[in-house]
Motif scaffolding. Structure first.
Motif, PDB file in Angstrom:
ATOM      1  N   ILE A 355       0.829  -1.208   0.000  1.00  0.00           N
ATOM      2  CA  ILE A 355       0.000   0.000   0.000  1.00  0.00           C
ATOM      3  C   ILE A 355       0.866   1.263   0.000  1.00  0.00           C
ATOM      4  CG2 ILE A 355      -1.972  -1.130   1.085  1.00  0.00           C
ATOM      5  CD1 ILE A 355      -1.217   0.168   3.712  1.00  0.00           C
ATOM      6  N   THR A 356       2.094   1.165   0.517  1.00  0.00           N
ATOM      7  CA  THR A 356       3.009   2.311   0.450  1.00  0.00           C
ATOM      8  C   THR A 356       3.437   2.559  -0.992  1.00  0.00           C
ATOM      9  OG1 THR A 356       3.816   1.832   2.683  1.00  0.00           O
ATOM     10  CG2 THR A 356       5.164   3.284   1.330  1.00  0.00           C
ATOM     11  N   ASP A 357       3.679   1.489  -1.759  1.00  0.00           N
ATOM     12  CA  ASP A 357       3.987   1.637  -3.182  1.00  0.00           C
ATOM     13  C   ASP A 357       2.851   2.357  -3.907  1.00  0.00           C
ATOM     14  OD1 ASP A 357       6.470   0.429  -3.099  1.00  0.00           O
ATOM     15  OD2 ASP A 357       5.680  -1.583  -3.472  1.00  0.00           O
ATOM     16  N   ARG A 358       1.616   2.005  -3.543  1.00  0.00           N
ATOM     17  CA  ARG A 358       0.464   2.668  -4.176  1.00  0.00           C
ATOM     18  C   ARG A 358       0.421   4.152  -3.808  1.00  0.00           C
ATOM     19  NH1 ARG A 358      -3.742  -2.059  -2.394  1.00  0.00           N
ATOM     20  NH2 ARG A 358      -3.117  -3.658  -3.933  1.00  0.00           N
ATOM     21  N   MET A 359       0.761   4.463  -2.542  1.00  0.00           N
ATOM     22  CA  MET A 359       0.766   5.855  -2.112  1.00  0.00           C
ATOM     23  C   MET A 359       1.800   6.658  -2.893  1.00  0.00           C
ATOM     24  SD  MET A 359       2.319   7.866   1.019  1.00  0.00           S
ATOM     25  CE  MET A 359       3.664   8.079  -0.125  1.00  0.00           C
ATOM     26  N   ILE A 360       2.989   6.069  -3.114  1.00  0.00           N
ATOM     27  CA  ILE A 360       4.048   6.757  -3.855  1.00  0.00           C
ATOM     28  C   ILE A 360       3.609   7.015  -5.290  1.00  0.00           C
ATOM     29  CG2 ILE A 360       6.407   6.549  -4.726  1.00  0.00           C
ATOM     30  CD1 ILE A 360       7.049   4.936  -2.172  1.00  0.00           C
ATOM     31  N   SER A 361       2.925   6.038  -5.892  1.00  0.00           N
ATOM     32  CA  SER A 361       2.410   6.225  -7.251  1.00  0.00           C
ATOM     33  C   SER A 361       1.394   7.365  -7.295  1.00  0.00           C
ATOM     34  CB  SER A 361       1.771   4.921  -7.738  1.00  0.00           C
ATOM     35  OG  SER A 361       1.242   5.074  -9.032  1.00  0.00           O
ATOM     36  N   GLU A 362       0.537   7.428  -6.280  1.00  0.00           N
ATOM     37  CA  GLU A 362      -0.437   8.518  -6.204  1.00  0.00           C
ATOM     38  C   GLU A 362       0.266   9.857  -6.007  1.00  0.00           C
ATOM     39  OE1 GLU A 362      -3.870  10.743  -6.080  1.00  0.00           O
ATOM     40  OE2 GLU A 362      -3.602   8.656  -6.741  1.00  0.00           O
ATOM     41  N   PHE A 363       1.326   9.886  -5.219  1.00  0.00           N
ATOM     42  CA  PHE A 363       2.103  11.109  -5.004  1.00  0.00           C
ATOM     43  C   PHE A 363       2.686  11.611  -6.327  1.00  0.00           C
ATOM     44  CE2 PHE A 363       6.396  12.894  -4.369  1.00  0.00           C
ATOM     45  CZ  PHE A 363       6.075  14.035  -3.637  1.00  0.00           C
ATOM     46  N   LEU A 364       3.170  10.681  -7.151  1.00  0.00           N
ATOM     47  CA  LEU A 364       3.804  11.059  -8.415  1.00  0.00           C
ATOM     48  C   LEU A 364       2.787  11.450  -9.482  1.00  0.00           C
ATOM     49  CD1 LEU A 364       6.543   8.272  -8.642  1.00  0.00           C
ATOM     50  CD2 LEU A 364       6.887  10.684  -8.105  1.00  0.00           C
ATOM     51  N   HIS A 365       1.656  10.770  -9.514  1.00  0.00           N
ATOM     52  CA  HIS A 365       0.758  10.933 -10.655  1.00  0.00           C
ATOM     53  C   HIS A 365      -0.634  11.444 -10.294  1.00  0.00           C
ATOM     54  CE1 HIS A 365       3.896   8.711 -12.687  1.00  0.00           C
ATOM     55  NE2 HIS A 365       3.731   7.677 -11.869  1.00  0.00           N
ATOM     56  N   GLY A 366      -0.956  11.493  -8.997  1.00  0.00           N
ATOM     57  CA  GLY A 366      -2.296  11.893  -8.594  1.00  0.00           C
ATOM     58  C   GLY A 366      -2.379  13.345  -8.178  1.00  0.00           C
ATOM     59  N   SER A 367      -3.540  13.695  -7.605  1.00  0.00           N
ATOM     60  CA  SER A 367      -3.794  15.089  -7.240  1.00  0.00           C
ATOM     61  C   SER A 367      -3.993  15.293  -5.742  1.00  0.00           C
ATOM     62  CB  SER A 367      -5.045  15.592  -7.982  1.00  0.00           C
ATOM     63  OG  SER A 367      -6.165  14.765  -7.674  1.00  0.00           O
ATOM     64  N   GLN A 368      -3.887  14.231  -4.934  1.00  0.00           N
ATOM     65  CA  GLN A 368      -4.097  14.378  -3.491  1.00  0.00           C
ATOM     66  C   GLN A 368      -2.974  15.191  -2.853  1.00  0.00           C
ATOM     67  OE1 GLN A 368      -4.883  10.007  -2.536  1.00  0.00           O
ATOM     68  NE2 GLN A 368      -6.268  11.012  -1.114  1.00  0.00           N
ATOM     69  N   THR A 369      -3.315  15.923  -1.800  1.00  0.00           N
ATOM     70  CA  THR A 369      -2.315  16.676  -1.062  1.00  0.00           C
ATOM     71  C   THR A 369      -1.492  15.725  -0.191  1.00  0.00           C
ATOM     72  OG1 THR A 369      -3.739  17.059   0.852  1.00  0.00           O
ATOM     73  CG2 THR A 369      -3.863  18.648  -0.975  1.00  0.00           C
ATOM     74  N   ALA A 370      -0.354  16.207   0.302  1.00  0.00           N
ATOM     75  CA  ALA A 370       0.491  15.404   1.186  1.00  0.00           C
ATOM     76  C   ALA A 370      -0.285  14.990   2.431  1.00  0.00           C
ATOM     77  CB  ALA A 370       1.739  16.199   1.571  1.00  0.00           C
ATOM     78  N   GLU A 371      -1.054  15.909   2.988  1.00  0.00           N
ATOM     79  CA  GLU A 371      -1.836  15.606   4.184  1.00  0.00           C
ATOM     80  C   GLU A 371      -2.839  14.486   3.908  1.00  0.00           C
ATOM     81  OE1 GLU A 371      -4.622  17.899   7.527  1.00  0.00           O
ATOM     82  OE2 GLU A 371      -4.151  18.855   5.604  1.00  0.00           O
ATOM     83  N   GLU A 372      -3.517  14.552   2.771  1.00  0.00           N
ATOM     84  CA  GLU A 372      -4.509  13.532   2.412  1.00  0.00           C
ATOM     85  C   GLU A 372      -3.845  12.170   2.195  1.00  0.00           C
ATOM     86  OE1 GLU A 372      -7.837  16.294   0.070  1.00  0.00           O
ATOM     87  OE2 GLU A 372      -6.068  15.503  -0.999  1.00  0.00           O
ATOM     88  N   LEU A 373      -2.708  12.176   1.524  1.00  0.00           N
ATOM     89  CA  LEU A 373      -1.985  10.924   1.263  1.00  0.00           C
ATOM     90  C   LEU A 373      -1.591  10.231   2.562  1.00  0.00           C
ATOM     91  CD1 LEU A 373       0.337  12.033  -1.680  1.00  0.00           C
ATOM     92  CD2 LEU A 373      -1.463  10.307  -1.807  1.00  0.00           C
ATOM     93  N   LEU A 374      -1.053  11.009   3.502  1.00  0.00           N
ATOM     94  CA  LEU A 374      -0.573  10.422   4.751  1.00  0.00           C
ATOM     95  C   LEU A 374      -1.727   9.970   5.648  1.00  0.00           C
ATOM     96  CD1 LEU A 374       2.388  12.850   5.524  1.00  0.00           C
ATOM     97  CD2 LEU A 374       2.505  10.536   4.614  1.00  0.00           C
ATOM     98  N   LEU A 375      -2.800  10.749   5.694  1.00  0.00           N
ATOM     99  CA  LEU A 375      -3.974  10.337   6.464  1.00  0.00           C
ATOM    100  C   LEU A 375      -4.532   9.021   5.942  1.00  0.00           C
ATOM    101  CD1 LEU A 375      -5.930  13.685   7.023  1.00  0.00           C
ATOM    102  CD2 LEU A 375      -5.165  12.108   8.814  1.00  0.00           C
ATOM    103  N   ASP A 376      -4.630   8.911   4.616  1.00  0.00           N
ATOM    104  CA  ASP A 376      -5.171   7.710   3.998  1.00  0.00           C
ATOM    105  C   ASP A 376      -4.257   6.514   4.237  1.00  0.00           C
ATOM    106  OD1 ASP A 376      -7.038   6.277   2.370  1.00  0.00           O
ATOM    107  OD2 ASP A 376      -5.609   6.394   0.716  1.00  0.00           O
TER     108      ASP A 376
END
Length: 387
Positions: A355-376
């Motif tokens: 799930i951390t790999d998925r978060m990194i992919s979202e960080f690179l290619h998605g639109s969520q903020t850092a706060e949203e990514l870490l909360l999720d």
């Protein structure tokens, strides 16, 4: 009477000769069998998790070739997979189609691997061939996450540092923090960063402290101010002064082509930068006191039951680990190094990595903020641990 005695003596001597001959033949047969066994080819199958590092496959392949050149009795087959998660799946669900003798995993997988009885303890081999004094000489950081519940399950392999390399005319300290690397980057000093390595290390590491002894406390702390600031700092410099590389080979290619002026790189691949002029380097730190986590993996014996003979597998592990031990820094071999940040090892590790790999992919290619990514991410990890 005398004649009968002579006959009896003759019979006794003949019987003794027959018995001795049989004993000798049995011993000879055993020696021949033993010598034949000694020359028999030993097939060793190794499963290597590259952790997404494609260059590690090339490096390990060279190491195996060197081993086989020196040990003709062994025939080694290597299987490479992209992650510890995939390695676990192969060990769990091969259904007898492939039996592995050795597996290379990130050290943080030791708890999960040992609890699931996928790996076999090395204590007897280490004590026999090295002794306790050898263990005491290895820097603590290299032996991190190699044992579980008092048993040694792994030896460090392909352990290396991250360094900052630049060809810019700038004075470099002996150590540089990730924050200083970002501050040095600009349109005139574009820096390449292996984003998967940097973020995964930070998401799955914590400051060393009391939490190690508190089994009731959830050890993963991804939703912290420190990590949010790191994500935001990286994001704001994206594309203008920092290029995110998802592999070391791509990062090296961009540096050699002049696309970037500096880069963060695993020291094992420093020789690939030989063609770069005026190269300088500085060891990467998390902050002014905490060094960056070691890269690479550990070698484990795959558990094949108590009746299995692990000697051949152990000899391959010993060769590979001994060869890499000489690459450790001399000052670290003498003095060791305190651990300020450590990679978390738990029974949930493989799922958390995924799930951390998925978060990194979202960080690179998605639109969520850092706060949203870490909360999720924090919520997903806590959900996994509660199951």
């Amino acid at each position: 009477m005398k004649k009968k005695t002579i006959i009896k003596a003759g019979i006794f001597i003949f019987a003794a000769a027959v018995i001795l001959s049989a004993v000798y033949k049995t011993g000879l047969d055993n020696r021949i069998k033993k010598n034949a066994d000694a020359e028999e080819i030993a097939d060793i199958s190794i499963l290597i998790s590259t952790g997404g590092d494609h260059l590690r496959e090339e490096y390990v392949s060279r190491e195996i070739e060197a081993f086989q050149a020196e040990h003709e009795r062994y025939r080694v087959q290597v299987t490479f997979v992209e992650s510890d998660t995939l390695a676990f799946l192969k060990l769990l669900y091969s259904n007898g189609e492939q039996v592995y003798d050795i597996v290379s995993l990130g050290g943080e997988s030791v708890v999960s691997a040992a609890e699931q009885k996928l790996v076999y303890p090395l204590d007897q081999f280490v004590l026999r061939d090295y002794g306790l004094s050898w263990l005491n000489q290895i820097p603590p950081m290299f032996m991190e996450n190699t044992s579980f519940r008092g048993k040694l399950y792994a030896l460090p392999y392909v352990k290396s540092r991250l360094y900052y390399y630049t060809r810019k005319e700038e004075a470099l300290p002996e150590a540089i923090t990730i924050w200083e690397v970002m501050n040095r980057s600009s349109e005139n000093n574009v820096t390449g960063i292996p984003i998967n390595v940097v973020l995964k290390d930070m998401m799955l590491s914590r400051p060393a402290g009391h939490w190690e002894a508190d089994h009731s406390q959830i050890p993963y702390e991804v939703n912290t101010r420190f990590k949010e600031e790191l994500l935001n700092s990286l994001k704001t410099r994206d594309s203008s002064s920092i290029l995110f590389a998802e592999s070391y080979d791509k990062e090296i290619e961009e540096f050699l082509q002049g696309v970037t002026d500096s880069l963060v790189l695993d020291e094992y691949y420093e020789d690939r930068l030989e063609s770069a002029d005026h190269l300088k380097k500085s060891r990467l730190y998390i902050n002014n006191s905490a060094s960056w986590s070691l890269q690479g993996g550990n070698l484990f014996l795959v558990n094949r039951g108590s009746s299995h003979d692990y000697e051949d597998g152990w000899q391959v592990i010993r060769y590979l680990c001994d060869k890499n031990a000489g690459k450790q820094k001399e000052e670290e071999e003498k003095n060791g190094e305190p651990i300020y940040y450590r990679k978390i090892s738990s029974r949930y590790n493989t799922k958390v990595q995924l799930i951390t790999d998925r978060m990194i992919s979202e960080f690179l290619h998605g639109s969520q903020t850092a706060e949203e990514l870490l909360l999720d991410l924090q919520a997903q990890i806590e959900n996994i641990q509660s199951q």
